[in-house]
Design a protein around this motif. Structure first.
Motif, PDB file in Angstrom:
ATOM      1  N   THR A  42       0.840  -1.189   0.000  1.00 23.87           N
ATOM      2  CA  THR A  42       0.000   0.000   0.000  1.00 23.87           C
ATOM      3  C   THR A  42       0.873   1.237   0.000  1.00 23.87           C
ATOM      4  O   THR A  42       2.048   1.191   0.375  1.00 23.87           O
ATOM      5  CB  THR A  42      -0.923   0.047   1.226  1.00 23.87           C
ATOM      6  N   LEU A  98       2.762  -8.531   6.056  1.00 24.73           N
ATOM      7  CA  LEU A  98       1.511  -8.421   5.322  1.00 24.73           C
ATOM      8  C   LEU A  98       1.697  -8.199   3.828  1.00 24.73           C
ATOM      9  O   LEU A  98       2.678  -7.605   3.386  1.00 24.73           O
ATOM     10  CB  LEU A  98       0.691  -7.249   5.873  1.00 24.73           C
ATOM     11  N   HIS A 109      -3.064  -6.066   1.896  1.00 23.21           N
ATOM     12  CA  HIS A 109      -3.772  -5.386   2.966  1.00 23.21           C
ATOM     13  C   HIS A 109      -4.363  -4.085   2.426  1.00 23.21           C
ATOM     14  O   HIS A 109      -4.268  -3.796   1.237  1.00 23.21           O
ATOM     15  CB  HIS A 109      -2.806  -5.088   4.123  1.00 23.21           C
ATOM     16  N   VAL A 165      -3.396   0.720   8.868  1.00 19.98           N
ATOM     17  CA  VAL A 165      -3.203  -0.446   8.019  1.00 19.98           C
ATOM     18  C   VAL A 165      -4.149  -1.535   8.508  1.00 19.98           C
ATOM     19  O   VAL A 165      -4.171  -1.851   9.705  1.00 19.98           O
ATOM     20  CB  VAL A 165      -1.741  -0.939   8.049  1.00 19.98           C
ATOM     21  N   GLY A 180      -6.041  -5.415   8.039  1.00 18.53           N
ATOM     22  CA  GLY A 180      -6.166  -6.760   7.490  1.00 18.53           C
ATOM     23  C   GLY A 180      -4.971  -7.192   6.667  1.00 18.53           C
ATOM     24  O   GLY A 180      -3.837  -6.814   6.924  1.00 18.53           O
ATOM     25  N   GLY A 181      -5.237  -8.018   5.656  1.00 20.71           N
ATOM     26  CA  GLY A 181      -4.191  -8.500   4.769  1.00 20.71           C
ATOM     27  C   GLY A 181      -3.906  -9.973   4.916  1.00 20.71           C
ATOM     28  O   GLY A 181      -4.383 -10.646   5.841  1.00 20.71           O
ATOM     29  N   ASP A 182      -3.142 -10.490   3.993  1.00 16.33           N
ATOM     30  CA  ASP A 182      -2.639 -11.863   4.032  1.00 16.33           C
ATOM     31  C   ASP A 182      -1.251 -11.833   4.662  1.00 16.33           C
ATOM     32  O   ASP A 182      -0.699 -10.765   4.908  1.00 16.33           O
ATOM     33  CB  ASP A 182      -2.585 -12.429   2.616  1.00 16.33           C
ATOM     34  N   ASP A 183      -0.670 -13.020   4.931  1.00 15.96           N
ATOM     35  CA  ASP A 183       0.630 -13.093   5.592  1.00 15.96           C
ATOM     36  C   ASP A 183       1.621 -13.861   4.730  1.00 15.96           C
ATOM     37  O   ASP A 183       1.324 -14.960   4.259  1.00 15.96           O
ATOM     38  CB  ASP A 183       0.498 -13.771   6.958  1.00 15.96           C
ATOM     39  N   LYS A 222      -5.669 -15.039   6.628  1.00 21.52           N
ATOM     40  CA  LYS A 222      -5.999 -13.623   6.586  1.00 21.52           C
ATOM     41  C   LYS A 222      -5.954 -13.012   7.989  1.00 21.52           C
ATOM     42  O   LYS A 222      -6.284 -13.648   8.980  1.00 21.52           O
ATOM     43  CB  LYS A 222      -7.385 -13.414   5.970  1.00 21.52           C
ATOM     44  N   HIS A 223      -5.542 -11.750   8.045  1.00 19.30           N
ATOM     45  CA  HIS A 223      -5.457 -11.033   9.315  1.00 19.30           C
ATOM     46  C   HIS A 223      -6.673 -10.140   9.517  1.00 19.30           C
ATOM     47  O   HIS A 223      -7.281  -9.662   8.554  1.00 19.30           O
ATOM     48  CB  HIS A 223      -4.197 -10.159   9.350  1.00 19.30           C
TER      49      HIS A 223
END
Length: 313
Positions: A219, A275, A278, A294, A296-299, A306-307
């Protein structure tokens, strides 16, 4: 800067903006007419557009599957004074289906840039559409294309300059957690002609300073003459090696050199993981301090996990 879960306002940052954020989060009960991911979202208000009586949320393009099935639909939702979506409609569709694109509103015009089209192939197209008083979009008009196709990039506007930062010029599925060989480190910018709404004759310019590394699915938050690039896929992403980078924005549209923030200044060190995919935004609180959020997002280390965390400084 240091990251934390959002419990109270933090110190004043160097960036600033003209909008204020409500002190209490509220849900928007109006669900979308259809599920979509990797879309762009912008809001038209009387301060940035000729809309009257209401503000409007736009959800632009996106992916209707996990593997990359782009859509051209543009949804428009009416926002109540409390921020709830009170109804959805569709407005003028994009000229072509695309996901993972960039979008902003400036001076009553919506600009959409790049993204991934059919088969997840990146595109270089740039379009603009004027916003009418009822929020509906006029016809899309083509603008000078990006120097080359890119998707999964950071995008923003500072003054009259549009910025595209990093991203990927390869054919990549949205959920892929591996760094593509065609990921990008360059930064490009273009000036908007305030009289016509078109881009200036110079089109897109390659910035002299690149990002610290090639990066995609990150981002970028642009505000107050600075840009902050957060996380994504890059060499060293599993350890948060270059999670945060930032630069100043010059009056001619170029940027200063990018610097990095490490250690306690990272989301990873605050327990948020490494992340990608996100979301991020910025706002000015009631004390005048600017914050970056910031969400959520994937890891990178546990792809598909997912976060739900929210981090701010």
């Amino acid at each position: 800067m240091s990251w934390a879960a959002p419990t109270a306002p933090t110190r004043r940052a160097t960036a600033c903006c003209t909008q204020r954020c409500p002190t209490t989060a509220r849900s928007a009960p109006g669900t979308l007419p259809a599920p979509v991911a990797y879309a762009a979202a912008v809001v038209a208000t009387p301060s940035n557009s000729p809309v009257t009586g209401s503000s409007y949320l736009y959800v632009i393009g996106g992916d209707s599957s996990a593997s990359g099935k782009p859509v051209a639909t543009v949804y428009i939702g009416v926002l109540s004074a409390a921020g709830a979506v009170t109804g959805w409609a569709t407005t003028t569709s994009l000229p072509a289906a695309v996901h993972s694109l960039g979008a902003v509103i400036f001076n009553g015009t919506m600009y959409v840039v790049g993204g991934s089209g059919s088969g997840n192939a990146p595109v270089a197209t740039v379009y603009r559409a004027a916003i009418q008083s009822d929020g509906m979009l006029r016809a899309w008009q083509a603008l000078p294309s990006l120097p080359f196709a890119r998707s999964y990039f950071g995008f923003g506007i500072n003054g009259t300059s549009l910025y595209a930062l990093g991203g990927d010029s390869g054919t990549v599925t949205p959920n892929d957690s591996s760094l593509s060989a065609k990921a990008i480190s360059d930064v490009i910018y273009a000036e908007i002609d305030v009289h016509t709404g078109n881009l200036s004759a110079a089109g897109w310019t390659a910035n002299g300073n690149k990002l610290k590394k090639v990066v995609s699915k990150q981002t970028a938050v642009v505000a107050g003459g600075d840009v902050l690039v957060t996380a994504g896929l890059y060499n060293g992403d599993a350890t948060g090696a270059t999670e945060e980078s930032y630069a100043g924005l010059n009056s001619d549209g170029s940027t200063t050199a990018f610097n990095g923030a490490t250690g306690s200044n990272t989301i990873s060190s605050a327990g948020g993981g490494n992340l990608f995919n996100h979301a991020a935004t910025g706002y000015l609180d009631a004390t005048g301090a600017f914050h970056v959020l910031v969400v959520g997002g994937d890891d990178v280390n546990t792809p598909t996990k997912k976060h739900k965390g929210v981090f701010y400084y």
